[in-house]
Design an enzyme around this catalytic site. Structure first.
Site, PDB file in Angstrom:
ATOM      1  N   LEU A 133       1.676  18.816  -0.801  1.00  0.00           N
ATOM      2  CA  LEU A 133       2.911  18.060  -0.594  1.00  0.00           C
ATOM      3  C   LEU A 133       3.853  18.235  -1.781  1.00  0.00           C
ATOM      4  O   LEU A 133       3.405  18.298  -2.931  1.00  0.00           O
ATOM      5  CB  LEU A 133       2.564  16.569  -0.445  1.00  0.00           C
ATOM      6  CG  LEU A 133       3.702  15.566  -0.363  1.00  0.00           C
ATOM      7  CD1 LEU A 133       4.333  15.590   1.023  1.00  0.00           C
ATOM      8  CD2 LEU A 133       3.186  14.167  -0.680  1.00  0.00           C
ATOM      9  N   CYS A 134       5.155  18.296  -1.494  1.00  0.00           N
ATOM     10  CA  CYS A 134       6.183  18.212  -2.536  1.00  0.00           C
ATOM     11  C   CYS A 134       7.353  17.416  -1.949  1.00  0.00           C
ATOM     12  O   CYS A 134       7.168  16.661  -0.989  1.00  0.00           O
ATOM     13  CB  CYS A 134       6.604  19.589  -3.040  1.00  0.00           C
ATOM     14  SG  CYS A 134       7.566  20.568  -1.878  1.00  0.00           S
ATOM     15  N   LYS A 135       8.554  17.597  -2.478  1.00  0.00           N
ATOM     16  CA  LYS A 135       9.689  16.827  -1.978  1.00  0.00           C
ATOM     17  C   LYS A 135      10.148  17.306  -0.599  1.00  0.00           C
ATOM     18  O   LYS A 135      10.296  16.491   0.309  1.00  0.00           O
ATOM     19  CB  LYS A 135      10.862  16.891  -2.958  1.00  0.00           C
ATOM     20  CG  LYS A 135      12.064  16.082  -2.496  1.00  0.00           C
ATOM     21  CD  LYS A 135      13.204  16.113  -3.503  1.00  0.00           C
ATOM     22  CE  LYS A 135      14.374  15.279  -2.997  1.00  0.00           C
ATOM     23  NZ  LYS A 135      15.510  15.339  -3.921  1.00  0.00           N
ATOM     24  N   ILE A 162       7.684  14.975   1.292  1.00  0.00           N
ATOM     25  CA  ILE A 162       7.740  13.514   1.345  1.00  0.00           C
ATOM     26  C   ILE A 162       9.090  13.037   1.896  1.00  0.00           C
ATOM     27  O   ILE A 162       9.183  11.956   2.486  1.00  0.00           O
ATOM     28  CB  ILE A 162       7.420  12.873  -0.025  1.00  0.00           C
ATOM     29  CG1 ILE A 162       7.051  11.400   0.164  1.00  0.00           C
ATOM     30  CG2 ILE A 162       8.546  13.090  -1.006  1.00  0.00           C
ATOM     31  CD1 ILE A 162       6.258  10.804  -0.967  1.00  0.00           C
TER      32      ILE A 162
END
Length: 176
Positions: A133-135, A162
């Site tokens: 996961l990242c932005k 996210i």
């Protein structure tokens, strides 16, 4: 093949018996890539490039990293068995995680890659499903591809990161 490479090759890969490891598009000269990506696994093919003649053999192929949609990830996260067995990693920076985070994700900031990457297989199990996961999905895809190159068998990039999770699943998670 490795005996031939060790004896006759002038390529730096000679020391490893001619083994180049995983090759992806854009990494080699076009003639070599064309031959490699058209080759049937375990067949020896030859090609000529500006560097001379090459014999190559594709030993295996990898599936590309899979995307998982945030709605599907959310559904999986409702299962305690999934939360116990899956490896969830967040590659955002500490200040981003302080703003918005999901439960169960271990933090491996991409900017600190040099500190955690060398011994990643002692921190994560390459045989387990791994979700990154990242932005918005870019940094996580970089790390997911790298994990796969390190032998991780089942790696998923959280599509949209996210940000998408907040917009599509849980609006209580802040966007930034």
């Amino acid at each position: 093949m490795s005996d031939l490479a060790a004896e006759y090759s002038i390529c730096p890969s000679k020391k490893e018996g001619g083994i180049l490891g995983w090759v992806k598009l854009g990494q080699m000269v076009p003639e070599f890539e064309e031959a490699a990506f058209k080759a049937e696994p375990n067949h020896v093919v030859r090609c000529k490039t500006q560097f001379g003649w090459h014999l190559l053999q594709v030993l295996s192929e990898r599936e590309p990293v899979k995307d998982i949609q945030v709605e599907e990830l959310h559904s999986k996260m409702q299962d305690p068995v999934f939360m116990e067995e899956a490896q969830l990693i967040d590659v955002r920076e500490p200040d981003e995680i302080a703003t918005a985070s999901l439960p169960g994700f271990k933090v491996f900031p991409l900017r600190q890659f040099g500190t955690w990457a060398p011994d990643i297989t002692s921190k994560l199990n390459p045989e387990k499903d791994t979700f990154v996961l990242c932005k918005v999905g870019g940094r996580s895809m970089q790390v997911a591809n790298w994990l796969q190159s390190q032998g991780f068998k089942s790696v998923y990039n959280v599509a949209g990161g996210i940000q998408a999770y907040s917009l599509k699943v849980d609006p209580s998670i802040p966007t930034y």
